[in-house]
Motif scaffolding. Structure first.
Motif, PDB file in Angstrom:
ATOM      1  N   ARG A 180     -23.875-135.777  63.658  1.00 19.11           N
ATOM      2  CA  ARG A 180     -24.477-134.558  62.674  1.00 19.11           C
ATOM      3  C   ARG A 180     -24.992-135.303  61.427  1.00 19.11           C
ATOM      4  O   ARG A 180     -26.317-135.033  60.825  1.00 19.11           O
ATOM      5  N   CYS A 231     -19.926-124.712  57.396  1.00 22.68           N
ATOM      6  CA  CYS A 231     -18.451-124.969  57.610  1.00 22.68           C
ATOM      7  C   CYS A 231     -17.549-126.038  57.218  1.00 22.68           C
ATOM      8  O   CYS A 231     -18.273-127.246  57.552  1.00 22.68           O
ATOM      9  N   TRP A 258     -15.151-127.250  58.389  1.00 23.25           N
ATOM     10  CA  TRP A 258     -14.685-128.139  59.622  1.00 23.25           C
ATOM     11  C   TRP A 258     -15.775-128.807  60.181  1.00 23.25           C
ATOM     12  O   TRP A 258     -15.435-130.041  60.597  1.00 23.25           O
ATOM     13  N   ALA A 259     -16.911-128.466  60.149  1.00 23.44           N
ATOM     14  CA  ALA A 259     -18.258-129.251  60.673  1.00 23.44           C
ATOM     15  C   ALA A 259     -18.461-130.478  59.570  1.00 23.44           C
ATOM     16  O   ALA A 259     -18.924-131.504  60.075  1.00 23.44           O
ATOM     17  N   GLY A 296     -16.327-131.443  63.253  1.00 23.09           N
ATOM     18  CA  GLY A 296     -16.526-130.153  64.019  1.00 23.09           C
ATOM     19  C   GLY A 296     -16.800-129.825  65.423  1.00 23.09           C
ATOM     20  O   GLY A 296     -16.436-131.020  65.951  1.00 23.09           O
ATOM     21  N   CYS A 297     -17.004-128.828  65.763  1.00 22.43           N
ATOM     22  CA  CYS A 297     -17.003-128.411  67.204  1.00 22.43           C
ATOM     23  C   CYS A 297     -18.064-129.067  68.033  1.00 22.43           C
ATOM     24  O   CYS A 297     -19.168-129.475  67.408  1.00 22.43           O
ATOM     25  N   MET A 352     -20.188-128.117  70.165  1.00 21.73           N
ATOM     26  CA  MET A 352     -21.396-127.552  70.559  1.00 21.73           C
ATOM     27  C   MET A 352     -22.015-127.068  69.426  1.00 21.73           C
ATOM     28  O   MET A 352     -23.075-126.257  69.413  1.00 21.73           O
ATOM     29  N   CYS A 353     -21.581-127.041  68.113  1.00 24.52           N
ATOM     30  CA  CYS A 353     -22.048-126.275  67.155  1.00 24.52           C
ATOM     31  C   CYS A 353     -23.044-127.179  66.146  1.00 24.52           C
ATOM     32  O   CYS A 353     -22.593-128.133  65.710  1.00 24.52           O
ATOM     33  N   SER A 367     -22.611-119.538  59.400  1.00 24.88           N
ATOM     34  CA  SER A 367     -22.374-120.982  59.724  1.00 24.88           C
ATOM     35  C   SER A 367     -21.166-121.355  59.266  1.00 24.88           C
ATOM     36  O   SER A 367     -21.189-122.555  58.930  1.00 24.88           O
ATOM     37  N   GLY A 368     -20.149-120.407  59.364  1.00 26.81           N
ATOM     38  CA  GLY A 368     -18.954-121.207  58.668  1.00 26.81           C
ATOM     39  C   GLY A 368     -18.209-119.872  58.759  1.00 26.81           C
ATOM     40  O   GLY A 368     -17.917-119.099  59.455  1.00 26.81           O
ATOM     41  N   LEU A 426     -13.188-118.157  60.210  1.00 26.75           N
ATOM     42  CA  LEU A 426     -12.041-118.899  61.063  1.00 26.75           C
ATOM     43  C   LEU A 426     -10.771-118.021  60.855  1.00 26.75           C
ATOM     44  O   LEU A 426     -10.632-117.390  59.616  1.00 26.75           O
ATOM     45  N   GLU A 449     -13.311-119.110  70.691  1.00 29.30           N
ATOM     46  CA  GLU A 449     -14.073-119.681  71.843  1.00 29.30           C
ATOM     47  C   GLU A 449     -13.331-119.656  72.905  1.00 29.30           C
ATOM     48  O   GLU A 449     -14.000-119.376  74.240  1.00 29.30           O
ATOM     49  N   LYS A 483     -11.983-127.552  68.362  1.00 27.05           N
ATOM     50  CA  LYS A 483     -11.754-126.744  67.192  1.00 27.05           C
ATOM     51  C   LYS A 483     -10.180-126.725  67.182  1.00 27.05           C
ATOM     52  O   LYS A 483      -9.334-126.467  67.975  1.00 27.05           O
TER      53      LYS A 483
HETATM   54  S1  SF4 Z   1     -18.325-123.413  65.581  1.00 34.04           S
HETATM   55 FE1  SF4 Z   1     -17.566-122.647  63.804  1.00 34.04          FE
HETATM   56  S2  SF4 Z   1     -15.863-123.769  63.107  1.00 34.04           S
HETATM   57 FE2  SF4 Z   1     -17.032-124.905  64.720  1.00 34.04          FE
HETATM   58  S3  SF4 Z   1     -18.089-126.414  63.304  1.00 34.04           S
HETATM   59 FE3  SF4 Z   1     -19.481-124.744  63.887  1.00 34.04          FE
HETATM   60  S4  SF4 Z   1     -19.122-123.241  62.068  1.00 34.04           S
HETATM   61 FE4  SF4 Z   1     -17.599-124.874  62.015  1.00 34.04          FE
END
Ligand code: SF4
Ligand SMILES: [Zn+2]
Length: 366
Positions: A26, A65, A67-68, A72-73, A75-76, A120-121, A152, A178, A191
């Protein structure tokens, strides 16, 4: 953008290895965005428990987000769209809502019945959208029929939902679950939460629904991800079928939106894709899951983004538009016979992939 860093909330979830990789990926993104403009806004129509409704979809820019920020995830890429500094003021958020209302007035004949807000969060995370902004946004849309806000599961509670239902507006919380399989959510998606947390959020929505009595409904819309990295096509399909079934069985969850993974920039999926380690799912897989789960007690829809392209869910290019159209028809009508009208030679290739594709196993010994 500000560099992603873990803070106390995000550490100690046993996921620091994936997070470290994701933070590095990122941090390659250098861009910043205007906090007074929404990330995106568009008009469409959507299937709801009360039928098909005109919708206004808003992607609010909230700082992204948390978590990001920790990594974070896998694929995101959404945090790549968030603002410098990581937080957006009440005034700027309300400016974004004004831009969305102006877009609606310019492009729609009438006000949309359904308002969907993604951030986006987590819209319900008060670090992204404070209580003052949440309530002001609820007041702004008090005359609509239905709202969907994304969150979330940790941040879902009945009082926050009541900010919307007290206006008589049916309210859904969209949760990016997911998959119902904890192992896949943790190890493939990176996640952090468990299916039990999703069930707890559904229970909060069910309680809000009860407290609103007959004035408004509250419920959960589960978002599933078809084919995170590290799964074969057939593993991904099996994971989706069981996930749709498990979500539909939870009280409070009335809709499941099963969406195929696409390759977004600045993600682990993107790195894997460039190393020939990832292919987005086949659209035949999406159609197969929709057909197999047609009897569950929930609306099941799918909205393949980037269909027909290499980085999005695709078949052979010849039939992508046709299958996509059948999926969109299914979303509105929930009638599996739409898939009987599409066929293509590449279905045989898909069947061979489903049968023969094996996970990559690095041997430990010769
Ligand atoms: S998918 Fe959702 S929880 Fe995961 S990093 Fe993206 S915004 Fe955050
Ligand atoms: Zn084809």
């Amino acid at each position: 953008m500000s560099h992603p860093t873990p803070d106390v909330y995000e550490q100690g979830k046993g996921m620091d290895a994936h997070n470290q990789v994701m933070r590095e990926i990122r941090s390659r993104k250098e861009a910043s965005y205007d906090p007074h403009e929404p990330t995106r806004v568009w008009l469409d129509e959507d299937n709801t428990p009360n039928g098909v409704k005109r919708s206004l979809t808003i992607i609010l820019n909230t700082g992204g987000c948390r978590w990001a920020r920790a990594g974070g995830c896998t694929m995101c890429g959404y945090v790549a769209e968030s603002v410098d500094g990581g937080s957006v003021s009440h005034e700027a958020l309300m400016d974004q809502i004004d831009v969305c209302l102006a877009h609606e007035a310019e492009n729609g004949d009438e006000p949309a019945e359904l308002i969907k807000i993604y951030t986006s969060g987590s819209f319900l995370d008060e670090r992204e959208v404070g209580a003052e902004s949440r309530r002001a946004i609820a007041d702004t849309f008090a005359d609509r029929e239905r709202m969907v806000v994304e969150s979330l599961p940790d941040f879902v509670d009945r009082e926050k939902i009541a900010d919307f239902t007290r206006h008589g507006v049916d309210t859904d919380v969209a949760i990016g679950l997911e998959t119902a399989t904890d192992r896949v959510r943790h190890d493939c998606v990176n996640k952090y939460f468990d299916f039990a947390d999703f069930e707890a959020a559904c229970a909060e929505a069910a309680a809000a629904d009860e407290e609103a009595a007959g004035d408004a409904d509250a419920g959960i819309k589960a978002y599933l991800l078809m084919k995170p990295p590290f799964l074969t096509e057939s593993e991904a399909v099996a994971d989706m079928i069981s996930s749709v079934e498990r979500c539909a069985a939870v009280e409070g969850c009335h809709t499941v939106s099963m969406n195929p993974c696409n390759v977004q920039r600045y993600t682990m999926v993107d790195d894997l894709y460039f190393e020939d380690g990832y292919r987005p799912p086949w659209l035949w897989s999406v159609a197969h899951v929709l057909r197999e789960t047609v009897d569950v007690d929930a609306i099941v829809v799918s909205d393949p983004v980037g269909h027909g392209s290499d980085r999005g869910p695709h078949n052979c290019q010849e039939c992508d538009d046709l299958v996509q159209k059948a999926i969109k028809d299914f979303d509105l009508r929930q009638d599996p016979s739409v898939f009987e009208q599409v066929s293509c030679d590449c279905e045989l290739t898909w069947e061979a992939v489903m049968e023969r594709e094996r996970s990559f196993n690095q041997p430990l010994t010769r």
